[in-house]
Design an enzyme around this catalytic site. Structure first.
Site, short mmCIF file in Angstrom:
data_model
loop_
_atom_site.label_atom_id
_atom_site.label_comp_id
_atom_site.label_asym_id
_atom_site.label_seq_id
_atom_site.Cartn_x
_atom_site.Cartn_y
_atom_site.Cartn_z
N TYR A 77 -36.08 -8.47 -26.95
CA TYR A 77 -34.66 -8.58 -27.34
C TYR A 77 -34.40 -9.97 -27.90
CZ TYR A 77 -31.58 -4.68 -26.71
OH TYR A 77 -30.89 -3.52 -26.92
N GLU A 79 -31.01 -10.91 -29.56
CA GLU A 79 -29.66 -10.95 -30.17
C GLU A 79 -29.31 -12.39 -30.51
OE1 GLU A 79 -27.14 -8.99 -27.35
OE2 GLU A 79 -27.68 -7.01 -28.06
N ASP A 254 -25.14 -4.47 -54.10
CA ASP A 254 -26.11 -3.75 -53.28
C ASP A 254 -27.30 -3.43 -54.19
OD1 ASP A 254 -27.65 -1.95 -51.90
OD2 ASP A 254 -25.98 -0.70 -51.23
N THR A 283 -32.05 -2.90 -49.21
CA THR A 283 -33.06 -2.37 -48.31
C THR A 283 -34.37 -3.06 -48.67
OG1 THR A 283 -33.53 -0.58 -49.85
CG2 THR A 283 -32.00 -0.08 -48.06
N LYS A 286 -37.65 0.25 -50.69
CA LYS A 286 -37.68 1.07 -51.91
C LYS A 286 -38.59 0.36 -52.94
CE LYS A 286 -32.84 2.31 -51.03
NZ LYS A 286 -32.75 3.44 -50.14
N ARG A 292 -39.36 -0.09 -43.68
CA ARG A 292 -38.01 0.48 -43.67
C ARG A 292 -37.08 -0.51 -42.99
NH1 ARG A 292 -36.07 4.88 -45.06
NH2 ARG A 292 -38.16 5.42 -45.71
#
Ligand code: PLP
Length: 499
Positions: A77, A79, A254, A283, A286, A292
């Protein structure tokens, strides 16, 4: 009984290849818990190897990128952001995240990179909230003379919440190639913003910058957003910058689809979004060919707000995916990758021309990026039918609405075709001619299926078996020359893991 790894090591005559050894070892561990999942993974390699992948939003990541995701980093973790975490023991995740961010800044020439977002959809939410925080919340707090949301009274907080929920977003309409997250009614973006989408010109299918400017001056959006999932042309971001400045908007781009073409220096100057936009989202899986995931690139002014991705939108980051992003950014910062990115576009243009030569109408008459939209109605088919017929013959594509599509967003009149994946396999212009010919051959050999009442059924097909057989052979002949991950011995993996 010998294990798969032992079998592999004895079969390879003392010369194990690294990729195969790693894959067999990993699958053996997976299979020891659930063999069906190991079989699914092997079957997916088989599936991707035996289909021509023309899905514009997909690619093949390197085996190194995949390896970086399968390890202990997933257990941590973290954060917060590097050196500012809500958890102890984050020193190695700090190193991974900082490396990935610096690699991204280097690759794109960005002021600041935030590499935590898990997907394109949530990276856009993080970006929206960073802009809302910078442009609406921070000034409101300053006006009220307080530093934090926690210092507001219940009434003040409620008033701020309403002000935040009353802002305007102007992005490319979903039906004209924009993404769901750009203000489509069914998506949260159109519920948290007042959405004022712009379209493309009905005649040409192109963005009409003057019309967008006129609309922006009327709407005065907080955010002017551009970028797309299905638009086959490059965008002049300098022109968008002028419009944003004129109407007082934050310019957000984007670039999820075409990030690889920016990284690979195909889109430069007026067409480089990082140069002109305040906030750029993308992203990483692509055209960019990474894992991903997603990220944000922004100007310094927005960095502190973007860093608040957690707690605003996200929970813990995915450190194993950030490690894979770091690798992908480094891979993309090479001459080879630039050649790849240029070839993606050359291939798209070759495929477009070959389809046009066969009489297929293309949206905007062609492409200058990695994708094109082919109108399949001349074959008497809907997009969904064309997609199904192609899949039966070993070609994966997706049905896509054309702007102002009479067949609607589900059945559609079009196919979206993209070249990033085939280019990764090494295909060039000559292969694109064969791909176009196969597409035409299959679609000519397909008729709409019929309902029980004998009427054409939008979702059914009647594919000539002889066409299916001949097309499938052609697909496999082409793929046999461009094998996906040739290091992996698929027959061996199937024998060991697919029972
Ligand atoms: N933005 C654009 C332009 C996209 O095309 C997509 C996905 O196709 C997304 C965002 C969403 O990305 P993800 O599927 O990773 O959430």
């Amino acid at each position: 009984m010998a294990t798969p790894l032992e079998n592999y090591l004895s079969a390879c005559n003392g010369k194990p290849n690294v990729a195969m050894t790693a894959y067999v070892a990993n699958l053996q561990q997976v299979a020891s818990v659930n063999p069906s999942i190991a079989a699914d993974i092997v079957n997916e390699i088989d599936n991707q190897r035996s289909h021509l992948k023309l899905i514009a939003s997909e690619n093949y990541s390197s085996l190194a990128v995949q390896a970086a995701m399968g390890n202990i980093l997933t257990d941590k973790y973290a954060e917060g952001y590097p050196e500012h975490r809500y958890y102890g023991g984050c020193v190695n995740v700090d190193a991974v995240e900082s490396t990935a961010a610096r690699e991204a800044e280097n690759l794109f020439g960005a002021d600041y990179a935030y590499v935590q977002p898990h997907s394109g959809a949530d990276t856009n939410l993080v970006a929206y909230w960073a802009i809302l925080s910078a442009k609406v919340e921070a000034p409101a707090l300053e006006e009220l003379g307080v530093k934090s949301l926690n210092d507001l009274t219940a009434e003040q907080f409620d008033a701020l919440r309403k002000r935040l929920g009353n802002q305007r977003l102007m992005g490319l309409d979903y039906s004209c190639g924009g993404h769901l997250t750009h203000g489509y009614k069914m998506n949260v973006s159109a519920r948290m913003f007042e959405s004022h989408p712009y379209g493309v010109d009905k005649e040409t299918g192109l963005l009409d910058y003057d019309a967008i400017e006129k609309q922006a001056m009327e709407v005065k959006p907080l955010i002017l957003l551009t970028g797309y999932s299905a638009y086959p042309r490059k965008i002049n971001f300098k022109r968008f910058r002028e419009i944003a400045d004129k109407c007082g908007a934050v310019l957000m781009v984007d670039m999820a689809h075409f990030a690889g073409l920016v990284a690979g220096k195909v889109f430069t100057g007026d067409y480089d979004p990082v140069k002109w936009a305040d906030v750029v989202t993308t992203t990483t899986h692509k055209t960019l060919r990474g894992p991903r995931g997603a990220m944000i690139l922004c100007k310094k002014e927005f960095a502190d707000y973007v860093n608040k991705g957690c707690p605003t939108v996200l929970g813990g980051p995915l450190p194993h995916v950030m490690a894979a992003k770091a690798l992908a950014f480094k891979e993309a910062n090479t001459k080879e990758y630039q050649e790849y990115a240029h070839q993606v576009v050359k291939n798209a243009q070759a495929l477009a021309k070959a389809l046009q030569d066969l009489g297929v109408r293309l949206q905007t008459d062609g492409t200058d990026n990695h994708l094109m939209l082919a109108d399949v109605t001349s074959y008497g088919l809907t997009g969904k039918q064309a997609e199904a017929a192609m899949f039966e013959c070993g070609v994966t594509v997706n049905a896509n609405a054309l702007p102002y599509d009479k067949n609607g967003a589900w059945w559609t009149s079009g196919l979206r075709l993209g070249t990033p994946a085939l280019t990764t396999l090494g295909m060039k212009e000559d292969e694109m001619k064969e791909v176009a010919s196969i597409i035409d051959f299959v679609l000519k050999g397909t008729k709409p299926g019929l309902t029980k009442e004998g009427k054409p059924a939008k979702g059914k097909i009647n594919l000539d078996p002889a066409v299916k057989e001949a097309a499938s052979k052609r697909v496999q002949a082409l793929l046999s020359k461009f094998v996906l991950y040739p290091e992996l011995d698929l027959d061996f993996l199937k024998k060991e893991f697919v029972k």
